[in-house]
Design a protein around this motif. Structure first.
Motif, PDB file in Angstrom:
ATOM      1  N   THR A  44       1.063  -1.140  -0.190  1.00  0.00           N
ATOM      2  CA  THR A  44       0.104  -0.005   0.008  1.00  0.00           C
ATOM      3  C   THR A  44       0.704   1.311   0.148  1.00  0.00           C
ATOM      4  O   THR A  44       0.302   2.418  -0.327  1.00  0.00           O
ATOM      5  CB  THR A  44      -0.923   0.180   1.275  1.00  0.00           C
ATOM      6  N   ASP A  45       2.061   1.111   0.197  1.00  0.00           N
ATOM      7  CA  ASP A  45       2.868   2.412   0.165  1.00  0.00           C
ATOM      8  C   ASP A  45       3.521   2.646  -1.214  1.00  0.00           C
ATOM      9  O   ASP A  45       4.284   1.570  -1.813  1.00  0.00           O
ATOM     10  CB  ASP A  45       4.066   2.110   1.360  1.00  0.00           C
ATOM     11  N   PRO A  46       3.396   3.824  -1.909  1.00  0.00           N
ATOM     12  CA  PRO A  46       3.618   3.890  -3.288  1.00  0.00           C
ATOM     13  C   PRO A  46       5.136   3.721  -3.490  1.00  0.00           C
ATOM     14  O   PRO A  46       5.600   2.971  -4.511  1.00  0.00           O
ATOM     15  CB  PRO A  46       3.076   5.152  -3.459  1.00  0.00           C
ATOM     16  N   PRO A  82      -4.996   5.773  -8.203  1.00  0.00           N
ATOM     17  CA  PRO A  82      -4.293   5.166  -7.287  1.00  0.00           C
ATOM     18  C   PRO A  82      -2.881   5.836  -6.869  1.00  0.00           C
ATOM     19  O   PRO A  82      -2.183   6.317  -7.825  1.00  0.00           O
ATOM     20  CB  PRO A  82      -4.009   3.789  -7.584  1.00  0.00           C
ATOM     21  N   PRO A  83      -2.513   5.999  -5.582  1.00  0.00           N
ATOM     22  CA  PRO A  83      -1.216   6.475  -5.268  1.00  0.00           C
ATOM     23  C   PRO A  83       0.059   6.024  -5.882  1.00  0.00           C
ATOM     24  O   PRO A  83       0.946   6.688  -6.271  1.00  0.00           O
ATOM     25  CB  PRO A  83      -1.040   6.401  -3.795  1.00  0.00           C
ATOM     26  N   ASP A  84      -0.019   4.544  -5.991  1.00  0.00           N
ATOM     27  CA  ASP A  84       0.987   3.923  -6.735  1.00  0.00           C
ATOM     28  C   ASP A  84       1.506   4.063  -8.176  1.00  0.00           C
ATOM     29  O   ASP A  84       2.498   4.572  -8.788  1.00  0.00           O
ATOM     30  CB  ASP A  84       1.005   2.375  -6.639  1.00  0.00           C
ATOM     31  N   PHE A  85       0.373   4.367  -8.929  1.00  0.00           N
ATOM     32  CA  PHE A  85       0.131   4.911 -10.169  1.00  0.00           C
ATOM     33  C   PHE A  85       0.782   6.223 -10.410  1.00  0.00           C
ATOM     34  O   PHE A  85       1.445   6.694 -11.169  1.00  0.00           O
ATOM     35  CB  PHE A  85      -1.142   4.639 -11.025  1.00  0.00           C
ATOM     36  N   ARG A  86       0.189   7.127  -9.589  1.00  0.00           N
ATOM     37  CA  ARG A  86       0.457   8.652  -9.416  1.00  0.00           C
ATOM     38  C   ARG A  86       1.950   8.842  -9.436  1.00  0.00           C
ATOM     39  O   ARG A  86       2.714   9.553  -9.978  1.00  0.00           O
ATOM     40  CB  ARG A  86      -0.136   9.207  -8.507  1.00  0.00           C
ATOM     41  N   LEU A  87       2.614   7.859  -8.433  1.00  0.00           N
ATOM     42  CA  LEU A  87       4.034   8.072  -8.124  1.00  0.00           C
ATOM     43  C   LEU A  87       4.795   7.674  -9.328  1.00  0.00           C
ATOM     44  O   LEU A  87       5.832   7.961  -9.741  1.00  0.00           O
ATOM     45  CB  LEU A  87       4.519   7.288  -6.813  1.00  0.00           C
ATOM     46  N   LEU A  88       4.340   6.506 -10.108  1.00  0.00           N
ATOM     47  CA  LEU A  88       4.956   5.722 -11.311  1.00  0.00           C
ATOM     48  C   LEU A  88       5.198   7.018 -12.136  1.00  0.00           C
ATOM     49  O   LEU A  88       6.041   7.136 -12.896  1.00  0.00           O
ATOM     50  CB  LEU A  88       4.204   4.570 -11.691  1.00  0.00           C
ATOM     51  N   ALA A  89       3.797   7.466 -12.503  1.00  0.00           N
ATOM     52  CA  ALA A  89       3.850   8.559 -13.720  1.00  0.00           C
ATOM     53  C   ALA A  89       5.033   9.591 -13.184  1.00  0.00           C
ATOM     54  O   ALA A  89       5.327  10.561 -14.082  1.00  0.00           O
ATOM     55  CB  ALA A  89       2.424   9.102 -13.735  1.00  0.00           C
ATOM     56  N   GLU A  90       4.744  10.167 -11.942  1.00  0.00           N
ATOM     57  CA  GLU A  90       5.624  11.317 -11.617  1.00  0.00           C
ATOM     58  C   GLU A  90       7.174  10.907 -11.823  1.00  0.00           C
ATOM     59  O   GLU A  90       8.042  11.774 -12.004  1.00  0.00           O
ATOM     60  CB  GLU A  90       5.253  11.709 -10.171  1.00  0.00           C
ATOM     61  N   LEU A  91       7.483   9.757 -11.638  1.00  0.00           N
ATOM     62  CA  LEU A  91       8.922   9.237 -11.618  1.00  0.00           C
ATOM     63  C   LEU A  91       9.257   8.827 -13.122  1.00  0.00           C
ATOM     64  O   LEU A  91      10.691   8.506 -13.486  1.00  0.00           O
ATOM     65  CB  LEU A  91       9.231   8.195 -10.868  1.00  0.00           C
ATOM     66  N   TYR A  92       8.584   8.049 -13.986  1.00  0.00           N
ATOM     67  CA  TYR A  92       8.845   7.755 -15.274  1.00  0.00           C
ATOM     68  C   TYR A  92       8.001   8.237 -16.330  1.00  0.00           C
ATOM     69  O   TYR A  92       7.047   8.343 -15.992  1.00  0.00           O
ATOM     70  CB  TYR A  92       8.706   5.985 -14.937  1.00  0.00           C
ATOM     71  N   PRO A  93       8.614   7.941 -17.429  1.00  0.00           N
ATOM     72  CA  PRO A  93       7.882   8.111 -18.721  1.00  0.00           C
ATOM     73  C   PRO A  93       7.182   7.009 -19.121  1.00  0.00           C
ATOM     74  O   PRO A  93       7.429   5.874 -18.540  1.00  0.00           O
ATOM     75  CB  PRO A  93       9.052   8.518 -19.830  1.00  0.00           C
ATOM     76  N   SER A 142      -5.951  -8.851  -6.731  1.00  0.00           N
ATOM     77  CA  SER A 142      -6.377  -7.669  -5.582  1.00  0.00           C
ATOM     78  C   SER A 142      -5.454  -7.074  -5.276  1.00  0.00           C
ATOM     79  O   SER A 142      -5.641  -5.941  -4.154  1.00  0.00           O
ATOM     80  CB  SER A 142      -6.820  -8.762  -4.510  1.00  0.00           C
ATOM     81  N   GLY A 143      -4.210  -6.780  -5.994  1.00  0.00           N
ATOM     82  CA  GLY A 143      -3.309  -5.679  -5.612  1.00  0.00           C
ATOM     83  C   GLY A 143      -3.324  -4.490  -6.546  1.00  0.00           C
ATOM     84  O   GLY A 143      -4.127  -4.360  -7.208  1.00  0.00           O
ATOM     85  N   GLY A 144      -2.311  -3.438  -6.520  1.00  0.00           N
ATOM     86  CA  GLY A 144      -2.092  -2.369  -7.295  1.00  0.00           C
ATOM     87  C   GLY A 144      -1.638  -2.760  -8.651  1.00  0.00           C
ATOM     88  O   GLY A 144      -1.024  -3.789  -8.809  1.00  0.00           O
ATOM     89  N   ALA A 145      -1.647  -1.542  -9.535  1.00  0.00           N
ATOM     90  CA  ALA A 145      -1.077  -1.821 -10.844  1.00  0.00           C
ATOM     91  C   ALA A 145       0.373  -2.138 -11.060  1.00  0.00           C
ATOM     92  O   ALA A 145       0.987  -2.903 -11.532  1.00  0.00           O
ATOM     93  CB  ALA A 145      -1.553  -0.645 -11.751  1.00  0.00           C
TER      94      ALA A 145
END
Length: 186
Positions: A15-17, A56-67, A155-158
């Motif tokens: 759950t921690d991005p 979701p926060p994990d996806f948001r962080l992925l987009a902020e860090l990677y193209p 049942s987990g995040g992307a």
């Protein structure tokens, strides 16, 4: 005819991005060299306002860090980027048209497209016609619609889903094994 295979559960739902990004970078070591030196958030208010929900926060962080990237010449993960939010939203709209078509012809295993409550929202696709979606009821989960009309849930995040698929911790029902070769689009 469509078929629901079942649901896979991660051994531990992350759950921690930041932890999900670390797990993905361990599974896809080539990705790390494309990480931005500092997060570059797209206009989340614009994106989420257009969608009518918070991603979701994990996806948001992925987009902020990677193209945007492609894994193993198969899995295309488009990510919103600053000044290119409209392009990403257009891609989501295009994929949503496919989901709407499935809904109208009864191929969506009874799951309706976004913006219906709990509706399906696409986040990635394969070059073979598979679509990777979120089922947006709480807690969000990944829903896979394979090109063979075999559906299943995770049942987990992307981000955790991709990491486990690459590392072999996930049974890739109706999908091929996924390698860690990465191609990045800036």
């Amino acid at each position: 005819m469509e078929h629901l295979i079942g649901t896979q559960h991660p051994p531990h739902r992350l759950t921690d991005p930041a932890e999900t990004i670390t797990v993905l970078e361990a599974a896809v070591p080539g990705l790390l060299r494309h990480r931005r030196t500092a997060p570059e958030p797209p206009d989340w208010a614009r994106i989420e306002g257009a969608l009518g929900l918070r991603l979701p926060p994990d996806f948001r962080l992925l987009a902020e860090l990677y193209p945007t990237f492609v894994l193993a010449g198969f899995l295309h993960v488009p990510l919103p980027a600053p000044a290119h939010e409209s392009r990403w939203l257009d891609g989501v709209d295009h994929e949503l048209e496919i989901v709407r078509d499935w809904w109208e012809d009864g191929s969506s295993i009874g799951l309706s497209p976004h913006p219906a409550p709990g509706g399906l929202l696409p986040w990635a696709s394969s070059y073979s016609g598979d679509v990777f979606l979120w089922t947006t009821d709480e807690p969000w989960r990944v829903t896979v619609a394979s090109r063979n009309l075999e559906w299943w849930h995770y049942s987990g995040g992307a981000v955790q889903f991709v990491a486990e698929w690459v590392s072999g911790g996930l049974e890739p029902w109706a999908l091929p094994e996924l390698g860690a070769a990465v191609q990045v689009f800036r």
